[in-house]
Design an enzyme around this catalytic site. Structure first.
Site, PDB file in Angstrom:
ATOM      1  N   PHE A 144       2.696   1.647   7.076  1.00 35.54           N
ATOM      2  CA  PHE A 144       1.712   1.521   6.488  1.00 35.54           C
ATOM      3  C   PHE A 144       0.975   1.738   4.977  1.00 35.54           C
ATOM      4  O   PHE A 144       1.150   2.305   4.189  1.00 35.54           O
ATOM      5  CB  PHE A 144       1.056   3.108   6.614  1.00 35.54           C
ATOM      6  CG  PHE A 144      -0.800   3.240   6.669  1.00 35.54           C
ATOM      7  CD1 PHE A 144      -1.473   3.091   8.065  1.00 35.54           C
ATOM      8  CD2 PHE A 144      -1.212   3.551   5.702  1.00 35.54           C
ATOM      9  CE1 PHE A 144      -3.029   2.673   8.266  1.00 35.54           C
ATOM     10  CE2 PHE A 144      -2.724   3.430   6.202  1.00 35.54           C
ATOM     11  CZ  PHE A 144      -3.553   3.143   6.593  1.00 35.54           C
ATOM     12  N   ASP A 229       5.434   1.390  -2.382  1.00 36.45           N
ATOM     13  CA  ASP A 229       3.902   1.449  -1.987  1.00 36.45           C
ATOM     14  C   ASP A 229       4.348   2.689  -1.668  1.00 36.45           C
ATOM     15  O   ASP A 229       4.873   3.607  -1.082  1.00 36.45           O
ATOM     16  CB  ASP A 229       3.767   1.022  -0.138  1.00 36.45           C
ATOM     17  CG  ASP A 229       2.188   1.364  -0.778  1.00 36.45           C
ATOM     18  OD1 ASP A 229       1.945   2.178  -1.258  1.00 36.45           O
ATOM     19  OD2 ASP A 229       1.320   1.195   0.727  1.00 36.45           O
ATOM     20  N   LYS A 258      -4.908   6.447  -4.132  1.00 35.33           N
ATOM     21  CA  LYS A 258      -4.946   8.043  -3.625  1.00 35.33           C
ATOM     22  C   LYS A 258      -5.370   8.701  -5.031  1.00 35.33           C
ATOM     23  O   LYS A 258      -6.545   8.668  -5.631  1.00 35.33           O
ATOM     24  CB  LYS A 258      -4.547   8.598  -2.091  1.00 35.33           C
ATOM     25  CG  LYS A 258      -4.667   7.435  -1.395  1.00 35.33           C
ATOM     26  CD  LYS A 258      -3.496   7.376  -0.446  1.00 35.33           C
ATOM     27  CE  LYS A 258      -4.331   7.428   1.636  1.00 35.33           C
ATOM     28  NZ  LYS A 258      -2.805   6.759   1.707  1.00 35.33           N
TER      29      LYS A 258
END
Ligand SMILES: *Cc1c(COP(=O)(O)O)cnc(C)c1O
Length: 399
Positions: A144, A229, A258
């Site tokens: 993801f 990531d 985030k």
């Protein structure tokens, strides 16, 4: 006229006017503090989602609110056509925190990943000498990395992909955690391997011991960039500043996001080697809001919190406690994860994840279900007593 709506009114307005790409639990929140949120009825809920790890420091951490408020009173936006006094310090402080050499600022996590992919391709043509248009990026199954057209091009999740083609070419998929499959997918045109050091949306999947070091070795042997990531795994979530730190492994590029925005703003970045990010020349890449004064001021305050090591330590210690307590529960088939980041697979027979998260809501706990598991990723400011409250609510729901 919309200021006096009941919770049900709010949900009806959302159903009527909002795109249907989410299916939220029936709660309408209006306040947050630390690990707690309050709804319109005044009921309090323990937040076990933490904005998908964007709220690592909890809701409205005083140091982050102070930094944002002070910056609001000074300067909010300039565009990168000019210098401003928060930008250089943000880049330097973030690079020093992460042990990297250069920073490319962006906004969302997907934008950071996209930027890393563009850098890797340009590096492959300019430095590695890959023939024009032939660069490949190897990614993992069940990855993801966000929701842009290019990123969903290499998703293996039909829900994320179906109906969104045609897709961007130039990607190969190898099963996560399988070094031989990864080696077989790498060739002379490979620019980069892009991986999550711990796969978040796939269910907090920790790869086999030694895998990430083997990925590093494979990339070194093949002249390929290792792009990590760490949008979700980074910034203390797993008990270290970067999840790769647990393995003593360095990536060439990291995507961060985030928590970098402190739960206040979207702030993301690519950080890494200067000789790699340095392939970008003026005009070749950019972002109107990337590196804006508000983002940099909040990002600097986030870096200051992380530099104390307190949040990494809380995640390590309380994470071990959380995982142990969850594993003991009747009705739990499996717990996997690292630090204050766990995926709880509910034993078969009976209720869906959605029913369980709905029952938790009734007991004052907010949690996200995903297939037949629950994602538990509280703000790192959570206390042991608050963990007990959450675990006991889950125990009662599963009983
Ligand atoms: C959330 C996430 C992204 C995308 O971030 P957005 O800010 O939603 O674009 C990318 N990679 C990983 C690993 C993520 O968890």
């Amino acid at each position: 006229m919309n200021d006096h709506l009941t919770p049900d009114d709010h949900i009806a307005v959302v159903d009527r006017w909002s795109a249907r790409n989410y299916h939220p639990l029936p709660v309408v929140l209006s306040h947050g503090e630390g690990a707690w949120m309050t709804d319109l009825r005044g009921r309090r809920y323990l937040d076990l989602l933490a904005g998908y790890s964007a709220l690592n420091f909890g809701h409205r951490h005083p140091a982050l609110v102070a930094a944002a408020t002070a910056q609001l009173d000074r300067l909010t936006l300039t565009g990168r056509a000019f210098h401003h006094d928060q930008f250089g310090p943000f880049c330097q402080e973030l690079a020093e925190l992460t042990g990297t050499e250069m920073v490319l600022p962006a906004n969302s996590g997907a934008e950071a990943v996209e930027s890393a992919l563009k850098i890797a391709r340009k590096w492959a043509y300019q430095v590695k000498g890959v023939p024009d248009g032939a660069a490949e990026i190897v990614v993992a199954g069940d990855n993801f990395h966000g929701r842009t057209t290019t990123i969903v091009s290499f998703s293996t999740d039909p829900e994320a992909r179906d109906g969104f083609g045609p897709f961007t070419p130039g990607f190969r998929v190898a099963p996560y955690g399988d070094i031989d499959a990864l080696r077989a997918a790498v060739n002379g045109n490979t620019a980069a391997v892009l991986l999550e050091p711990i796969q978040g949306e796939a269910g907090v999947v920790v790869p086999p011991k030694g895998y990430l070091a083997e990925v590093r070795q494979l990339c070194d042997d093949s002249g390929v960039l290792f792009v990590a990531d760490e949008v979700q795994s980074g910034l203390a979530r797993t008990g270290a500043t970067l999840a790769l730190d647990h393995e003593g492994v360095r990536a060439d590029l990291y995507a961060l996001g985030k928590a970098l925005g402190g739960g206040i703003l979207p702030v993301s970045a690519v950080v890494g080697r200067a000789d790699v990010i340095g392939v970008l020349r003026p005009g070749e890449h950019g972002s109107t809001f990337g590196g804006n004064p508000m983002a940099c001021a909040v990002g600097r305050a986030v870096v200051r919190l992380l530099a104390t090591g307190e949040f990494q330590e809380r995640s390590r210690e309380l994470g071990a406690y959380l995982q142990a307590r969850l594993s003991e529960l009747a009705g739990v088939a499996e717990v996997q994860g690292r630090g204050l980041w766990a995926s709880v697979r509910i034993a078969g027979g009976g209720r869906s994840g959605r029913e369980i998260s709905g029952a938790l809501l009734e007991r004052g706990v907010l949690c996200k279900d995903y297939h037949s598991s629950l994602r538990v990723a509280p703000p790192l400011v959570i206390t042991r007593d608050e963990i007990d409250f959450g675990v006991e609510a889950l125990a009662a729901v599963l009983a």
